[in-house]
Design an enzyme around this catalytic site. Structure first.
Site, PDB file in Angstrom:
ATOM      1  N   ARG B   8       0.835  -1.214   0.000  1.00 18.61           N
ATOM      2  CA  ARG B   8       0.000   0.000   0.000  1.00 18.61           C
ATOM      3  C   ARG B   8       0.863   1.254   0.000  1.00 18.61           C
ATOM      4  O   ARG B   8       0.490   2.275  -0.572  1.00 18.61           O
ATOM      5  CB  ARG B   8      -0.972   0.005   1.190  1.00 18.61           C
ATOM      6  CG  ARG B   8      -0.304   0.014   2.541  1.00 18.61           C
ATOM      7  CD  ARG B   8      -1.301   0.174   3.675  1.00 18.61           C
ATOM      8  NE  ARG B   8      -0.692  -0.164   4.949  1.00 18.61           N
ATOM      9  CZ  ARG B   8      -1.009   0.430   6.093  1.00 18.61           C
ATOM     10  NH1 ARG B   8      -1.906   1.382   6.128  1.00 18.61           N
ATOM     11  NH2 ARG B   8      -0.421   0.048   7.205  1.00 18.61           N
ATOM     12  N   SER B  35      -5.045   5.325   5.469  1.00 19.91           N
ATOM     13  CA  SER B  35      -4.703   3.903   5.509  1.00 19.91           C
ATOM     14  C   SER B  35      -4.354   3.347   4.125  1.00 19.91           C
ATOM     15  O   SER B  35      -3.448   2.534   3.993  1.00 19.91           O
ATOM     16  CB  SER B  35      -5.875   3.097   6.079  1.00 19.91           C
ATOM     17  OG  SER B  35      -6.164   3.522   7.394  1.00 19.91           O
ATOM     18  N   GLU B  56     -19.257   3.657  -0.263  1.00 21.58           N
ATOM     19  CA  GLU B  56     -18.475   2.959  -1.280  1.00 21.58           C
ATOM     20  C   GLU B  56     -19.242   2.733  -2.578  1.00 21.58           C
ATOM     21  O   GLU B  56     -18.655   2.747  -3.660  1.00 21.58           O
ATOM     22  CB  GLU B  56     -17.979   1.612  -0.736  1.00 21.58           C
ATOM     23  CG  GLU B  56     -16.980   1.716   0.419  1.00 21.58           C
ATOM     24  CD  GLU B  56     -17.643   1.933   1.766  1.00 21.58           C
ATOM     25  OE1 GLU B  56     -18.894   1.891   1.843  1.00 21.58           O
ATOM     26  OE2 GLU B  56     -16.929   2.147   2.765  1.00 21.58           O
ATOM     27  N   PHE B  81     -14.324  -3.960   1.402  1.00 27.12           N
ATOM     28  CA  PHE B  81     -15.337  -2.955   1.028  1.00 27.12           C
ATOM     29  C   PHE B  81     -15.271  -2.621  -0.460  1.00 27.12           C
ATOM     30  O   PHE B  81     -16.213  -2.061  -1.014  1.00 27.12           O
ATOM     31  CB  PHE B  81     -15.139  -1.678   1.863  1.00 27.12           C
ATOM     32  CG  PHE B  81     -15.066  -1.939   3.341  1.00 27.12           C
ATOM     33  CD1 PHE B  81     -16.016  -2.745   3.961  1.00 27.12           C
ATOM     34  CD2 PHE B  81     -14.050  -1.403   4.113  1.00 27.12           C
ATOM     35  CE1 PHE B  81     -15.948  -3.004   5.325  1.00 27.12           C
ATOM     36  CE2 PHE B  81     -13.973  -1.667   5.479  1.00 27.12           C
ATOM     37  CZ  PHE B  81     -14.918  -2.461   6.087  1.00 27.12           C
ATOM     38  N   HIS B 107      -5.337  -3.521   2.353  1.00 27.62           N
ATOM     39  CA  HIS B 107      -5.733  -4.307   3.525  1.00 27.62           C
ATOM     40  C   HIS B 107      -6.418  -5.605   3.121  1.00 27.62           C
ATOM     41  O   HIS B 107      -7.411  -6.027   3.711  1.00 27.62           O
ATOM     42  CB  HIS B 107      -6.635  -3.480   4.448  1.00 27.62           C
ATOM     43  CG  HIS B 107      -5.936  -2.292   5.039  1.00 27.62           C
ATOM     44  ND1 HIS B 107      -5.472  -1.253   4.265  1.00 27.62           N
ATOM     45  CD2 HIS B 107      -5.617  -1.984   6.321  1.00 27.62           C
ATOM     46  CE1 HIS B 107      -4.895  -0.353   5.037  1.00 27.62           C
ATOM     47  NE2 HIS B 107      -4.949  -0.771   6.288  1.00 27.62           N
ATOM     48  N   ASP B 115      -8.179  -6.105  13.352  1.00 22.27           N
ATOM     49  CA  ASP B 115      -9.555  -5.681  13.076  1.00 22.27           C
ATOM     50  C   ASP B 115     -10.504  -6.878  12.936  1.00 22.27           C
ATOM     51  O   ASP B 115     -11.716  -6.741  13.091  1.00 22.27           O
ATOM     52  CB  ASP B 115      -9.617  -4.834  11.798  1.00 22.27           C
ATOM     53  CG  ASP B 115      -9.267  -3.380  12.065  1.00 22.27           C
ATOM     54  OD1 ASP B 115      -9.124  -3.014  13.252  1.00 22.27           O
ATOM     55  OD2 ASP B 115      -9.130  -2.613  11.092  1.00 22.27           O
ATOM     56  N   ARG B 165      -1.656  -4.525   3.833  1.00 19.24           N
ATOM     57  CA  ARG B 165      -1.375  -3.593   4.923  1.00 19.24           C
ATOM     58  C   ARG B 165       0.037  -3.706   5.485  1.00 19.24           C
ATOM     59  O   ARG B 165       0.705  -2.691   5.665  1.00 19.24           O
ATOM     60  CB  ARG B 165      -2.392  -3.810   6.048  1.00 19.24           C
ATOM     61  CG  ARG B 165      -2.075  -2.985   7.281  1.00 19.24           C
ATOM     62  CD  ARG B 165      -3.047  -3.274   8.421  1.00 19.24           C
ATOM     63  NE  ARG B 165      -2.663  -2.496   9.597  1.00 19.24           N
ATOM     64  CZ  ARG B 165      -2.446  -3.012  10.794  1.00 19.24           C
ATOM     65  NH1 ARG B 165      -2.584  -4.294  11.004  1.00 19.24           N
ATOM     66  NH2 ARG B 165      -2.102  -2.237  11.805  1.00 19.24           N
TER      67      ARG B 165
END
Lengths: 274, 315
Positions: B8, B35, B56, B81, B107, B115, B165
């Site tokens: 990322r 992020s 989204e 997402f 991620h 998470d 991530r």
């Protein structure tokens, strides 16, 4: 180009309605009710308001129209054909295997179709993207979108409503085809959308309410909407599902059912007599 | 292998690079720009960055509209997402009309870590592979991630780019050339071929070291394009090998494991072992602990390779 009675535009709308009947009858399926309710809006946009070049459908500075309620494809196809994007004769290929005129609009196939729609609730977001791009490039084109009243039950519509207002998209004008009916019955009993005007106003939109079959009111609403600065506009167009065909008007059964040969003849006789 | 960079981070860096070369590049995010690292683009090109908020579906539709008007949008959020949350928007607004939208999802997999399952994507590759017109790219390290971003920017059509991530080892040197649609050999060997994707390429290379000590000659291939892939080219990658292994940080259903099974099943049946998440959701934990727990380790890949070779010997 038009006198005060808009007779030319009314005549064009009538021809487009006849195409809708013939196309859906020929296809044996389709959505005549919600197609007939949007014809006057489409006619006013494509024959009076929008700067387009049918001979150069991808002209970068063209105004855009997104039919978010994609099931009104017959009305859009008939309008585009009458406007010169493709031969009127092709309208009879609606919903036929191998044809360009898919049951719901495919932007990759049909000249003049700006967005592939059909899965409800998605068109306004695409219109937002186009309006953002136009502003970013400093192009003066305007983006128009048309949503169904049942369609605004989709959550994505309100995400788009928020974004259009957040980004102050005054180059975006949406229409709500408020014909009051959806497949399962009256919109008010399936999932009541009221208060419609207040909802859009609360989301930061300029709202005009009109009779969606009155060409003069449609043109007037577009004119006032395009004068707004810093916010998008919603034209709540009160319409009649099945408009122009007596036995289809306000009848929910004609949402997604094609007329048979006899019904089509009757409908065409009525329209020709108008 | 000492240098460790998250893909990322490489994405955020590459976005600024392509953004400075091409004015058509625009970036959208859904309230996760710090992020996903799109914040770096936003800082340099604020007028071409659109935060769409926690919405989204509208982000994907807006990206489609921007592409329809000639822009090259990169839309970013977490992989879970960017796929299942917006499946219909990706399908109907982006892929069906073949619009030039790049879905850069960070991620991905279970290495989101603490998470937990709601934020981990074990099925994103399966979903994106099944959508017609969608190209699916999974970079193995930061070097390949940068190259893949550059490639996506000049490729015409929708792309799903899967990014991670955590910091992961840098495998490739700066001379690396991105190879779209074809697996590439990153370590040669003759007995068993390990097809790996994403962060499992580095893991597979470590597995090859273990196997060498155990007397098994292992080839490692990087499958960074999961679609489109020429299945014959994929199968040719294992030429001379007796058995194959797939390794991915994803469910064994629908991702690389399925791709390898499909290609070899139709073109050259060979014993196969699939390393991946065994059709379960993830859970909270440190990324390293989760990789261990779900068997995404060099030892697990080496074991799968030995089993595949043993299976071949029994045939």
């Amino acid at each position: 180009m038009e006198g005060n009675d808009y007779s030319g535009l009314k005549e064009k709308a009538n021809i487009i309605r006849q195409h809708v009947i013939q196309m859906t009858a020929e296809a044996g399926s389709g959505h005549p009710g919600g197609s007939l309710s949007v014809v006057d809006i489409l006619t006013a946009l494509y024959f009076q308001v929008m700067m387009v070049r049918p001979e150069d459908p991808r002209w970068p500075d063209r105004d855009r129209f997104v039919l978010s309620k994609g099931h009104a494809a017959p009305a859009l196809y008939a309008t585009l054909a009458e406007r010169g994007y493709f031969p009127v004769d092709e309208l009879k290929t609606l919903r036929k295997l191998g044809g360009r005129l898919q049951g719901h609009p495919d932007m990759g196939k049909v000249p003049g179709v700006e967005a592939s729609t059909g899965s409800l609730g998605q068109g306004l977001s695409m219109a937002v993207g186009m309006a953002l791009a136009g502003r970013l490039d400093g192009r003066g084109f305007r983006v128009f979108a048309l949503l169904g009243d049942g369609e605004i039950q989709e959550g994505q519509v309100w995400e788009a409503a928020m974004a259009a207002s957040h980004y102050g998209l005054d180059n975006l004008v949406a229409f709500l085809d408020y014909n009051g009916l959806q497949i399962d019955g009256p919109v008010s009993s399936v999932m009541a959308p009221e208060p419609v005007r207040e909802k859009w106003e609360a989301f930061g939109w300029h709202v005009v309410e009109i009779d969606g079959h009155d060409i003069g009111q449609i043109l007037g609403a577009v004119e006032t909407s395009l004068k707004q600065k810093g916010c998008p506009s919603m034209v709540v167009a009160h319409t009649t599902k099945g408009k122009g065909v007596s036995f289809m008007e306000n009848e929910v059964d004609w949402h997604g059912k094609a007329p048979d040969r006899e019904q089509a003849e009757k409908a065409l006789r009525e329209l020709r007599a108008l | 292998m000492n240098l460790r960079i998250a893909t990322r981070d490489a994405y955020g860096e590459a976005l600024v690079e392509i953004g400075s070369q091409n004015e058509k590049i625009v970036v959208l995010d859904a309230d996760l720009s710090k992020s996903t690292k799109t914040s770096r683009f936003a800082a340099v090109f604020p007028e071409r960055f659109f935060d769409m908020g926690i919405a989204e579906q509208n982000m994907m539709g807006t990206a489609a509209g921007l592409a329809a008007a000639g822009k090259i949008p990169f839309a970013s959020t977490f992989a879970v997402f960017a796929t299942s949350r917006v499946m219909d928007q990706v399908r109907n607004s982006i892929a069906y009309p073949k619009l030039n939208v790049k879905i850069a999802a960070t991620h991905a997999g279970i290495t989101v870590g603490e998470d937990g399952a709601s934020h981990q994507s074990v099925e994103d590759l399966a979903l994106m592979r099944a959508v017609p017109n969608m190209a699916v790219i999974v970079p193995a390290d930061a070097v390949e991630a940068r190259a893949a971003v550059r490639f996506a920017a000049q490729y015409q059509g929708p792309v799903y780019l899967r990014l991670g991530r955590p910091k992961v080892p840098v495998i490739f040197d700066e001379g690396y050339q991105f190879s779209f649609g074809r697996p590439t050999v990153v370590k040669d060997g003759g007995e068993v071929a390990v097809f790996a994707t994403g962060i499992m390429v580095g893991v597979a290379l470590e597995a090859a070291g273990i196997l060498k000590d155990q007397g098994v000659d292992c080839r490692v291939l990087n499958v960074s394009t999961l679609k489109p892939v020429d299945p014959v080219a994929l199968v040719e990658g294992a030429r001379g090998c007796r058995a194959v292994v797939s390794a991915e940080e994803h469910s064994i259903i629908g991702g690389l494991g399925s791709l390898v099974a499909e290609a070899f099943g139709e073109h050259r049946p060979l014993p196969l072992r699939r390393v991946g998440i065994p059709d379960v959701f993830g859970q909270s934990g440190a990324p390293g602990e989760l990789m261990e727990y779900y068997g995404l380790t060099p030892e697990a890949v080496a074991r799968a390779a030995r089993e595949a070779v043993e299976m071949a010997a029994r045939l």
